[in-house]
Design an enzyme around this catalytic site. Structure first.
Site, short mmCIF file in Angstrom:
data_model
loop_
_atom_site.label_atom_id
_atom_site.label_comp_id
_atom_site.label_asym_id
_atom_site.label_seq_id
_atom_site.Cartn_x
_atom_site.Cartn_y
_atom_site.Cartn_z
N ARG A 15 0.85 -1.21 0.00
CA ARG A 15 0.00 0.00 0.00
C ARG A 15 0.87 1.25 0.00
O ARG A 15 0.47 2.32 -0.42
CB ARG A 15 -0.89 0.02 1.26
CG ARG A 15 -1.86 -1.14 1.35
CD ARG A 15 -2.44 -1.22 2.76
NE ARG A 15 -1.35 -1.44 3.73
CZ ARG A 15 -1.54 -1.38 5.06
NH1 ARG A 15 -2.73 -1.09 5.56
NH2 ARG A 15 -0.54 -1.60 5.89
N GLN A 38 4.27 21.83 21.88
CA GLN A 38 3.72 22.59 20.75
C GLN A 38 4.24 22.01 19.46
O GLN A 38 5.41 21.67 19.36
CB GLN A 38 4.14 24.07 20.86
CG GLN A 38 3.65 24.94 19.70
CD GLN A 38 3.98 26.42 19.89
OE1 GLN A 38 3.86 26.93 21.01
NE2 GLN A 38 4.41 27.09 18.83
N ASN A 40 4.62 22.74 15.33
CA ASN A 40 4.62 23.81 14.31
C ASN A 40 4.67 23.21 12.93
O ASN A 40 5.19 22.10 12.74
CB ASN A 40 5.83 24.73 14.52
CG ASN A 40 5.75 25.52 15.80
OD1 ASN A 40 4.67 25.70 16.37
ND2 ASN A 40 6.88 26.02 16.29
N ARG A 51 14.82 30.32 6.72
CA ARG A 51 14.21 30.72 7.99
C ARG A 51 15.23 30.49 9.10
O ARG A 51 15.68 29.35 9.29
CB ARG A 51 12.93 29.92 8.26
CG ARG A 51 11.81 30.15 7.22
CD ARG A 51 10.63 29.24 7.46
NE ARG A 51 9.61 29.34 6.42
CZ ARG A 51 8.42 29.94 6.59
NH1 ARG A 51 8.15 30.54 7.76
NH2 ARG A 51 7.52 29.98 5.63
N HIS A 111 18.61 27.56 15.41
CA HIS A 111 18.09 26.66 14.37
C HIS A 111 17.70 27.45 13.13
O HIS A 111 17.16 28.55 13.23
CB HIS A 111 16.88 25.90 14.91
CG HIS A 111 16.23 25.05 13.86
ND1 HIS A 111 14.92 25.21 13.49
CD2 HIS A 111 16.73 24.05 13.10
CE1 HIS A 111 14.63 24.34 12.54
NE2 HIS A 111 15.70 23.61 12.29
N TYR A 124 7.66 20.67 13.12
CA TYR A 124 8.58 20.43 14.23
C TYR A 124 7.87 20.58 15.56
O TYR A 124 6.98 21.42 15.73
CB TYR A 124 9.82 21.32 14.16
CG TYR A 124 9.60 22.78 13.93
CD1 TYR A 124 9.27 23.26 12.67
CD2 TYR A 124 9.73 23.68 14.97
CE1 TYR A 124 9.08 24.61 12.45
CE2 TYR A 124 9.55 25.03 14.75
CZ TYR A 124 9.22 25.49 13.49
OH TYR A 124 9.04 26.83 13.28
N GLU A 135 12.33 35.78 21.82
CA GLU A 135 12.98 35.38 20.57
C GLU A 135 14.32 36.08 20.39
O GLU A 135 14.48 37.26 20.70
CB GLU A 135 12.07 35.72 19.37
CG GLU A 135 10.96 34.71 19.13
CD GLU A 135 10.28 34.93 17.78
OE1 GLU A 135 9.95 36.07 17.45
OE2 GLU A 135 10.09 33.94 17.05
N ASP A 162 14.34 38.45 9.63
CA ASP A 162 15.60 37.69 9.50
C ASP A 162 16.68 38.50 8.79
O ASP A 162 17.87 38.24 8.96
CB ASP A 162 15.34 36.37 8.77
CG ASP A 162 14.62 35.38 9.68
OD1 ASP A 162 14.22 34.30 9.18
OD2 ASP A 162 14.45 35.69 10.88
C1 T46 Z 1 7.52 30.54 15.58
C2 T46 Z 1 6.08 30.96 15.71
C3 T46 Z 1 5.53 31.96 14.93
N1 T46 Z 1 4.22 32.32 15.07
C4 T46 Z 1 3.69 33.37 14.18
C5 T46 Z 1 4.41 34.70 14.30
C6 T46 Z 1 4.37 35.26 12.91
O1 T46 Z 1 3.18 36.01 12.72
C7 T46 Z 1 4.30 34.05 11.99
C8 T46 Z 1 5.62 33.72 11.34
O2 T46 Z 1 6.59 33.66 12.37
P1 T46 Z 1 8.13 33.64 12.01
O3 T46 Z 1 8.39 34.60 10.89
O4 T46 Z 1 8.91 33.81 13.29
O5 T46 Z 1 8.31 32.16 11.45
P2 T46 Z 1 9.70 31.46 11.07
O6 T46 Z 1 10.60 32.44 10.41
O7 T46 Z 1 9.34 30.21 10.36
O8 T46 Z 1 10.31 31.14 12.49
C9 T46 Z 1 10.69 29.83 12.86
O9 T46 Z 1 11.83 29.55 12.12
C10 T46 Z 1 12.85 28.74 12.67
C11 T46 Z 1 13.22 27.70 11.64
C12 T46 Z 1 12.62 28.17 13.99
O10 T46 Z 1 13.28 27.22 14.38
C13 T46 Z 1 11.63 28.76 14.90
O11 T46 Z 1 10.74 27.75 15.33
C14 T46 Z 1 10.85 29.87 14.36
O12 T46 Z 1 11.54 31.04 14.74
O13 T46 Z 1 3.90 32.96 12.83
C15 T46 Z 1 3.39 31.71 15.98
O14 T46 Z 1 2.21 32.05 16.10
N2 T46 Z 1 3.91 30.73 16.79
C16 T46 Z 1 5.22 30.32 16.69
O15 T46 Z 1 5.64 29.41 17.44
#
Ligand code: T46
Length: 187
Positions: A15, A38, A40, A51, A111, A124, A135, A162
């Protein structure tokens, strides 16, 4: 805790396949001895979406168990623990939907990942809740870390946040060394 590369076993049949992507009974013996609170999931449209490099400072530090569920990423963890003999050093792995590999990124490591295929999706597990006030991060192209990101000719696609992350600075990173230096992933 050490950074770990985990290769979950897929049970194939006519399958398709089945795999346990996490097991609280077995993962501690693999070096993932944390409780996750949590999950994600992010989707990145363009190849070269980068990212990171991110962390949450203690007491909101997050251990992460990262896997790619569509497409492929180059996933990296950078040692940002003050006093670590491997401060600023890194390990990386190619995580793909195809190989199903997972990277465990403990607290104390920044990360990040860059996508290698379009429409890549990453899931993750985190051992602490999102705490935006905690942060922190390191700029993707920090010259002392010198990550060999596999990038497309046009360079990375970054979020505005970033684009302005700071350089790696031992004085400001919030984590302290726990006595376990960063080892190569297959050590
Ligand atoms: C991380 C996170 C973000 N958000 C909201 C905040 C922003 O409005 C939106 C995008 O967030 P951000 O631009 O920080 O997402 P990434 O750039 O993918 O951030 C992640 O990227 C790297 C790879 C990581 O390891 C972290 O888990 C995390 O920092 O999602 C949430 O509501 N909850 C969360 O836990």
């Amino acid at each position: 805790m050490p950074v770990k590369l985990i290769r979950p076993r897929r049970f194939g049949d006519d399958r398709g396949w089945f795999v346990e992507t996490y097991n609280a009974g077995r993962y501690p013996e693999l070096g993932v001895a944390v409780t996750f609170v949590q999950d994600n999931h992010s989707m990145s449209r363009d190849v070269g979406t980068l990212r990171g490099l991110h962390y949450q400072a203690d007491p909101n530090g997050q251990d992460k168990l990262v896997r790619c569920v569509r497409g492929a990423i180059w996933d990296v963890a950078v040692d940002v623990r003050r006093g670590s003999p491997t401060f600023g050093q890194w390990v990386a792995a190619e995580l793909t939907a195809e190989n199903g590999h997972q990277l465990f990124v403990p607290i104390g490591f920044a990360h990040g990942f860059v996508t290698l295929l379009p429409d890549t999706e990453v899931e993750y597990k985190c051992s602490n809740l999102y705490a935006p006030q905690s942060e922190g991060g390191v700029i993707w192209n920090d010259p002392t870390v010198a990550l060999p990101w596999p990038l497309p000719p046009e360079g990375p696609k970054l979020s505005p946040k970033d684009e302005i992350l700071t350089a790696l600075d031992e004085a400001t990173t919030p984590f302290t060394y726990d006595g376990q230096p960063l080892e190569p992933l297959d050590a």
